[in-house]
Write a protein that holds these residues in place. Structure first.
Motif, short mmCIF file in Angstrom:
data_model
loop_
_atom_site.label_atom_id
_atom_site.label_comp_id
_atom_site.label_asym_id
_atom_site.label_seq_id
_atom_site.Cartn_x
_atom_site.Cartn_y
_atom_site.Cartn_z
N GLU A 43 99.00 60.78 23.16
CA GLU A 43 99.74 60.01 24.17
C GLU A 43 99.36 60.44 25.58
O GLU A 43 99.12 59.59 26.45
N GLY A 47 97.48 57.31 25.65
CA GLY A 47 98.59 56.37 25.59
C GLY A 47 98.78 55.71 24.24
O GLY A 47 99.27 54.58 24.16
N SER A 50 102.50 54.91 23.20
CA SER A 50 102.97 53.77 23.99
C SER A 50 102.41 52.47 23.46
O SER A 50 103.13 51.46 23.35
N ARG A 51 101.14 52.47 23.08
CA ARG A 51 100.52 51.26 22.55
C ARG A 51 101.13 50.87 21.20
O ARG A 51 101.41 49.69 20.94
N GLU A 54 104.63 49.49 21.72
CA GLU A 54 104.55 48.14 22.28
C GLU A 54 104.20 47.13 21.20
O GLU A 54 104.76 46.02 21.16
N TRP A 78 104.24 60.71 29.35
CA TRP A 78 104.19 59.45 28.62
C TRP A 78 103.62 58.36 29.53
O TRP A 78 103.93 58.31 30.72
N GLN A 79 102.80 57.49 28.93
CA GLN A 79 102.09 56.49 29.72
C GLN A 79 102.96 55.32 30.14
O GLN A 79 102.80 54.78 31.23
N LYS A 80 103.89 54.91 29.27
CA LYS A 80 104.70 53.72 29.55
C LYS A 80 106.17 53.99 29.27
O LYS A 80 106.52 54.83 28.45
N HIS A 81 107.02 53.22 29.95
CA HIS A 81 108.48 53.33 29.78
C HIS A 81 109.07 51.93 29.62
O HIS A 81 110.06 51.58 30.25
N ASP A 82 108.47 51.13 28.75
CA ASP A 82 108.90 49.75 28.57
C ASP A 82 109.88 49.62 27.40
O ASP A 82 110.05 50.55 26.61
N LEU A 85 112.56 52.31 26.52
CA LEU A 85 112.15 53.70 26.33
C LEU A 85 112.36 54.50 27.62
O LEU A 85 111.94 54.07 28.70
N HIS A 87 111.93 58.30 27.83
CA HIS A 87 110.93 59.38 27.89
C HIS A 87 111.24 60.39 28.99
O HIS A 87 110.42 60.70 29.84
#
Length: 222
Positions: A43, A47, A50-51, A54, A78-82, A85, A87
């Protein structure tokens, strides 16, 4: 010895109440799937968690018959917070995922955030299994493990928040079996989204804890 009706009326509730308290609640869900994620450098650098999360949010539908519960840790960033999430650094987070028909995408609902616990710690995995089974009873249980994997000389679920000779803290095979035993759950299926875990040694540690297992003898692409 004779017991008067008055005394019997006092004793009967004492005998009956523990019986009803001890009765397990009948599960309404067919499945509860537990997803235990150790993000590590997969991660941090690429990432990949995250992928994957998603992809789940965009493609996996749910209903009242299936519970999907995730515990996420093992990475220092962490790469994303969508998709709900959070994190938060320094925390181990547990989420409930839902995506009913009619929704554009799924959502991860944070249900617990606690002080960080290493994903390679068997007690942390055991607690996750035990708590999820208690809170989300079902007719069948699945366990999905995501992270690094190596042969019997290494381990699984590396955590880059703690460094050892492997560059991360790993859970060895004996510790993994301890986590399954302590978790107290017989699984219908265990899936390893980890490299190089298809072995006689791993099967020996899984014996009695699952009816089916999916794993790879080679490296995998997350």
């Amino acid at each position: 010895m004779k017991i008067s009706k008055k005394v019997a009326s006092l004793i009967l509730p004492i005998l009956v109440i523990p019986f009803f308290v001890g009765c397990a609640q009948t599960p309404t869900a067919d499945w509860t799937v537990m997803m235990y994620i150790s993000g590590n450098n997969l991660e941090e650098n690429y990432g990949e968690v995250s992928r994957n999360l998603e992809e789940i949010a965009k493609n996996v539908k749910t209903n009242e018959k299936v519970n999907l519960v995730l515990q996420i840790g093992g990475a220092s960033e962490w790469q994303k917070h969508d998709y709900g999430l959070v994190h938060e650094i320094g925390k181990t987070e547990t989420y409930f995922y839902s995506n009913p028909e009619g929704k554009e995408h799924g959502q991860y609902q944070l249900i617990e955030s606690k002080d960080y616990a290493l994903t390679g710690n068997p007690d942390n995995l055991a607690n996750f299994i035990r708590d999820t089974r208690r809170n989300y009873p079902a007719k069948k249980y699945g366990l999905w493990l995501w992270g690094h994997g190596t042969n019997v000389l290494g381990g699984i679920l590396g955590d880059t928040n703690y460094q050892d000779v492997h560059g991360m803290q790993m859970m060895n095979y004996n510790s993994f079996e301890y986590a399954l035993k302590t978790g107290g759950t017989k699984f219908e299926h265990i899936n390893f989204d980890c490299c190089m875990l298809s072995s006689v040694e791993m099967l020996a540690h899984l014996y009695g804890y699952t009816n089916y297992v999916t794993f790879s003898e080679n490296e995998i692409q997350h």
